[in-house]
Design an enzyme around this catalytic site. Structure first.
Site, PDB file in Angstrom:
ATOM      1  N   ASP A  96       0.800  -1.385   0.056  1.00  0.00           N
ATOM      2  CA  ASP A  96       0.051   0.058  -0.021  1.00  0.00           C
ATOM      3  C   ASP A  96       0.818   1.345  -0.006  1.00  0.00           C
ATOM      4  O   ASP A  96       0.446   2.367   0.311  1.00  0.00           O
ATOM      5  CB  ASP A  96      -0.937  -0.094   1.461  1.00  0.00           C
ATOM      6  N   GLU A 118      -0.560  -9.048  -1.052  1.00  0.00           N
ATOM      7  CA  GLU A 118      -1.164  -8.600   0.256  1.00  0.00           C
ATOM      8  C   GLU A 118      -2.590  -7.772  -0.165  1.00  0.00           C
ATOM      9  O   GLU A 118      -2.626  -6.414   0.260  1.00  0.00           O
ATOM     10  CB  GLU A 118      -0.235  -7.451   1.021  1.00  0.00           C
ATOM     11  N   GLU A 132      -2.181   5.189   3.151  1.00  0.00           N
ATOM     12  CA  GLU A 132      -2.076   3.455   2.875  1.00  0.00           C
ATOM     13  C   GLU A 132      -3.565   2.970   2.309  1.00  0.00           C
ATOM     14  O   GLU A 132      -3.531   2.292   1.392  1.00  0.00           O
ATOM     15  CB  GLU A 132      -1.374   2.721   3.684  1.00  0.00           C
ATOM     16  N   HIS A 209       6.125   4.924  12.938  1.00  0.00           N
ATOM     17  CA  HIS A 209       6.500   6.135  11.736  1.00  0.00           C
ATOM     18  C   HIS A 209       5.249   6.331  11.063  1.00  0.00           C
ATOM     19  O   HIS A 209       5.335   7.235  10.233  1.00  0.00           O
ATOM     20  CB  HIS A 209       7.295   5.333  10.739  1.00  0.00           C
ATOM     21  N   ARG A 211       2.299   8.261   9.352  1.00  0.00           N
ATOM     22  CA  ARG A 211       1.902   9.614   8.957  1.00  0.00           C
ATOM     23  C   ARG A 211       0.729  10.252   9.627  1.00  0.00           C
ATOM     24  O   ARG A 211       0.808  11.355  10.195  1.00  0.00           O
ATOM     25  CB  ARG A 211       1.648   9.705   7.637  1.00  0.00           C
ATOM     26  N   HIS A 242      12.947   5.064  12.755  1.00  0.00           N
ATOM     27  CA  HIS A 242      12.761   5.070  11.237  1.00  0.00           C
ATOM     28  C   HIS A 242      13.474   6.449  10.795  1.00  0.00           C
ATOM     29  O   HIS A 242      13.197   7.436  11.601  1.00  0.00           O
ATOM     30  CB  HIS A 242      11.018   5.226  11.006  1.00  0.00           C
TER      31      HIS A 242
HETATM   32  C1  UD1 Z   1       6.804   4.970   3.456  1.00  0.00           C
HETATM   33  C2  UD1 Z   1       5.478   4.549   3.157  1.00  0.00           C
HETATM   34  C3  UD1 Z   1       4.738   3.779   4.154  1.00  0.00           C
HETATM   35  C4  UD1 Z   1       5.261   2.723   4.684  1.00  0.00           C
HETATM   36  C5  UD1 Z   1       6.600   3.118   5.097  1.00  0.00           C
HETATM   37  C6  UD1 Z   1       7.364   1.953   5.699  1.00  0.00           C
HETATM   38  C7  UD1 Z   1       4.289   6.140   1.384  1.00  0.00           C
HETATM   39  C8  UD1 Z   1       3.495   7.364   1.038  1.00  0.00           C
HETATM   40  N1  UD1 Z   1       4.834   5.734   2.640  1.00  0.00           N
HETATM   41  O1  UD1 Z   1       6.521   5.829   4.553  1.00  0.00           O
HETATM   42  O2  UD1 Z   1       3.438   3.373   3.677  1.00  0.00           O
HETATM   43  O3  UD1 Z   1       4.726   2.201   5.626  1.00  0.00           O
HETATM   44  O4  UD1 Z   1       7.327   3.751   3.987  1.00  0.00           O
HETATM   45  O5  UD1 Z   1       8.574   2.206   6.359  1.00  0.00           O
HETATM   46  O6  UD1 Z   1       4.432   5.254   0.557  1.00  0.00           O
HETATM   47  N2  UD1 Z   1      14.451   7.945   4.530  1.00  0.00           N
HETATM   48  C9  UD1 Z   1      15.899   8.046   4.407  1.00  0.00           C
HETATM   49  N3  UD1 Z   1      16.335   6.481   4.251  1.00  0.00           N
HETATM   50  C10 UD1 Z   1      15.663   5.485   3.849  1.00  0.00           C
HETATM   51  C11 UD1 Z   1      14.275   5.649   3.980  1.00  0.00           C
HETATM   52  C12 UD1 Z   1      13.574   6.869   3.900  1.00  0.00           C
HETATM   53  O7  UD1 Z   1      16.654   9.003   4.699  1.00  0.00           O
HETATM   54  O8  UD1 Z   1      16.416   4.418   3.476  1.00  0.00           O
HETATM   55  C13 UD1 Z   1      13.720   9.334   4.769  1.00  0.00           C
HETATM   56  C14 UD1 Z   1      14.061  10.296   3.687  1.00  0.00           C
HETATM   57  O9  UD1 Z   1      14.245  11.588   4.445  1.00  0.00           O
HETATM   58  C15 UD1 Z   1      12.608  10.209   3.050  1.00  0.00           C
HETATM   59  C16 UD1 Z   1      11.639  10.025   4.206  1.00  0.00           C
HETATM   60  O10 UD1 Z   1      12.575   9.059   4.997  1.00  0.00           O
HETATM   61  O11 UD1 Z   1      12.252  11.399   2.378  1.00  0.00           O
HETATM   62  C17 UD1 Z   1      10.321   9.543   4.003  1.00  0.00           C
HETATM   63  O12 UD1 Z   1      10.279   8.487   3.126  1.00  0.00           O
HETATM   64  P1  UD1 Z   1       8.837   7.956   2.386  1.00  0.00           P
HETATM   65  O13 UD1 Z   1       8.944   6.651   1.752  1.00  0.00           O
HETATM   66  O14 UD1 Z   1       8.475   9.215   1.658  1.00  0.00           O
HETATM   67  O15 UD1 Z   1       7.958   7.844   3.656  1.00  0.00           O
HETATM   68  P2  UD1 Z   1       7.815   6.923   4.828  1.00  0.00           P
HETATM   69  O16 UD1 Z   1       7.406   7.670   6.110  1.00  0.00           O
HETATM   70  O17 UD1 Z   1       9.179   5.954   4.956  1.00  0.00           O
HETATM   71  N1  UDP Z   2      12.154  -3.912  10.299  1.00  0.00           N
HETATM   72  C1  UDP Z   2      13.595  -3.681  10.048  1.00  0.00           C
HETATM   73  N2  UDP Z   2      14.488  -3.167  10.649  1.00  0.00           N
HETATM   74  C2  UDP Z   2      13.639  -2.113  11.662  1.00  0.00           C
HETATM   75  C3  UDP Z   2      12.433  -1.962  11.768  1.00  0.00           C
HETATM   76  C4  UDP Z   2      11.688  -2.946  10.981  1.00  0.00           C
HETATM   77  O1  UDP Z   2      13.922  -4.616   9.414  1.00  0.00           O
HETATM   78  O2  UDP Z   2      14.669  -1.493  12.500  1.00  0.00           O
HETATM   79  C5  UDP Z   2      11.300  -4.480   9.447  1.00  0.00           C
HETATM   80  C6  UDP Z   2      10.008  -5.406  10.241  1.00  0.00           C
HETATM   81  O3  UDP Z   2      10.596  -6.666  10.662  1.00  0.00           O
HETATM   82  C7  UDP Z   2       9.086  -5.638   9.305  1.00  0.00           C
HETATM   83  C8  UDP Z   2       9.191  -4.287   8.301  1.00  0.00           C
HETATM   84  O4  UDP Z   2      10.507  -3.554   8.695  1.00  0.00           O
HETATM   85  O5  UDP Z   2       9.040  -6.790   8.284  1.00  0.00           O
HETATM   86  C9  UDP Z   2       8.134  -3.341   8.644  1.00  0.00           C
HETATM   87  O6  UDP Z   2       8.386  -1.951   8.086  1.00  0.00           O
HETATM   88  P1  UDP Z   2       7.764  -0.850   8.467  1.00  0.00           P
HETATM   89  O7  UDP Z   2       7.393  -0.841   9.944  1.00  0.00           O
HETATM   90  O8  UDP Z   2       8.727   0.538   8.157  1.00  0.00           O
HETATM   91  O9  UDP Z   2       6.522  -0.715   7.623  1.00  0.00           O
HETATM   92  P2  UDP Z   2       4.990  -1.007   7.731  1.00  0.00           P
HETATM   93  O10 UDP Z   2       5.035  -2.761   7.734  1.00  0.00           O
HETATM   94  O11 UDP Z   2       4.370  -0.326   8.711  1.00  0.00           O
HETATM   95  O12 UDP Z   2       4.700  -0.800   6.341  1.00  0.00           O
END
Ligand code: UD1
Ligand code: UDP
Length: 375
Positions: A96, A118, A132, A209, A211, A242
């Site tokens: 999602d 999923e 999502e 994490h 939103r 995160h």
């Molecule tokens: C995203 C997804 C959310 C999912 C989550 C899992 C969207 C809108 N959101 O949220 O559905 O549950 O991932 O974790 O698709 N960043 C880093 N390094 C990384 C990853 C992220 O620095 O490896 C930082 C960056 O500043 C980036 C920010 O996180 O701009 C946000 O990343 P983004 O994918 O937009 O949203 P998430 O909150 O991570």
């Molecule tokens: N996870 C990980 N390292 C971490 C935190 C989570 O590998 O420090 C894994 C966790 O086991 C799960 C996935 O990341 O499989 C969940 O990701 P996240 O919570 O970012 O996203 P969501 O599941 O809420 O979309």
């Protein structure tokens, strides 16, 4: 040769698609094409390394502090090019996220069939989780094959008019990934984690994490964690934070320097699974962790008002505690103090599957792709 493109954007997609990419690579007659949008950069790279996967295309879209608009726009432009050039027989998307939704949208524009892994998770609340809930509904509308993890997810799709023959209940590939990693002997790579005494402390693994919680609710969640360790001298919080700057800022503001709160960078999947195996229980708002924890026999307190994963709640393994400070503290106190309450949350069977979802997904694609509607 059946060309199967697999789109991965964020950490949970990487973990959940890894077993599918591996299974596709093993099969004769199937050519997998792994497309990493890198909506997450480091967190996806870490997962690819663990599962020894290499993207065929790396769109490298992540920018620090990216907005939903920027991510969507960058994805549309880059996915159009790569999908038009590859013209796969089917595109698989997972879950999602924005990569999921835009991946399915671009495939539809190019008239390429879409398989949604999923599929069918719903809260029926437009803004919870945000974005999502709408991402997955839009993805369902654009998909041709729906891989539902459970019967509940299948029933949601049926109630929305998705034809039964397009839905397969296959379990959840996150369990394939989890069992693959959890079955191996492993020492923590993180020095901070290696230094923790998991016998003397009741370790609470925390992630957060979402939103829709940013702002006041998130601050309430962080205050609850501080209060739990203040009240219980045997409790120790381990919190991989995160990388989203909106999350990091609040976590640091409220928890930096708090006694018995260990803040660490996101852990790679092996370290994180070991943390889950070694902890006493989990406090989280994550989607994937609700699915993984029952397999490891660890109770989950869920800091959200609703969940699209009701199976684990029904089984007793996950308890919804919302984002209110007092409710979180009281639920954690119960688990720390009452052996009976703790035991009640350990379930025998994980409702999300048996670790064979990837095989079932590839079998379905091989058998049913010919039946999907064509332009
Ligand atoms: C995203 C997804 C959310 C999912 C989550 C899992 C969207 C809108 N959101 O949220 O559905 O549950 O991932 O974790 O698709 N960043 C880093 N390094 C990384 C990853 C992220 O620095 O490896 C930082 C960056 O500043 C980036 C920010 O996180 O701009 C946000 O990343 P983004 O994918 O937009 O949203 P998430 O909150 O991570
Ligand atoms: N996870 C990980 N390292 C971490 C935190 C989570 O590998 O420090 C894994 C966790 O086991 C799960 C996935 O990341 O499989 C969940 O990701 P996240 O919570 O970012 O996203 P969501 O599941 O809420 O979309």
């Amino acid at each position: 040769m059946l060309k199967v493109a697999i789109i991965v954007g964020t950490r949970p997609e990487a973990i959940k698609m890894a077993p599918i990419a591996i299974e596709a690579g093993r099969r004769r007659g199937i050519k997998p094409v792994l497309i990493l949008t890198a909506q997450h950069r480091k967190m996806c790279d870490d997962v690819f390394e663990i599962f020894k996967l290499k993207p065929d295309h790396d769109l490298d879209i992540m920018k620090p502090r990216q907005s939903l608009f920027e991510v969507t726009a960058r994805l549309v432009r880059k996915l159009e090019k790569v999908l038009a050039a590859e013209t796969p027989d089917i595109v698989l998307v997972q879950g999602d996220t924005t990569s999921t939704f835009v991946g399915s949208l671009c495939s539809y524009y190019l008239k390429i069939p879409v398989g949604h892994v999923e599929a069918g998770l719903r809260t029926y609340r437009k803004y919870s989780p945000f974005p999502e809930e709408i991402n997955r509904k839009l993805t369902s509308a654009l998909s041709d094959l729906h891989f539902a993890p459970t019967a509940t997810a299948r029933d949601s799709l049926l109630s929305e008019g998705v034809p039964r023959r397009r839905i397969s209940v296959v379990g959840h590939p996150v369990i394939d990934a989890l069992l693959h990693v959890a079955s191996r002997r492993y020492r923590f790579a993180s020095e901070q984690l290696a230094g923790i005494d998991f016998k003397r402390n009741k370790v609470i693994a925390v992630t957060a994490h979402r939103r829709e919680s940013w702002g006041e609710s998130f601050e309430g969640m962080m205050r609850a964690l501080r209060e739990i360790v203040r009240r219980h001298s045997d409790a120790l919080v381990v919190f991989p934070v995160h990388p989203n700057p909106n999350v990091r800022g609040t976590v640091k503001k409220i928890l930096a320097g708090a006694e018995r709160v260990v803040l660490v960078d996101p852990l790679d999947y092996r370290d994180f699974v070991k943390l889950l195996k070694s902890c006493s229980f989990i406090i989280t708002d994550s989607g994937g962790i609700q699915e993984e924890a029952p397999s490891l026999g660890k109770p989950v307190l869920l800091m959200r008002e609703v969940t699209e994963r009701p199976e684990a709640v029904k089984a007793g393994a996950v308890k919804i505690v919302g984002t209110d400070t007092r409710r979180i503290v009281s639920a954690a106190t119960e688990l720390l103090k009452s052996e009976k309450a703790y035991r009640k949350m350990i379930v025998k069977k994980n409702p999300y599957g048996d670790g064979h979802a990837a095989e079932k997904i590839m079998d379905t694609i091989a058998g049913r792709l010919g039946e999907v509607e064509r332009p």
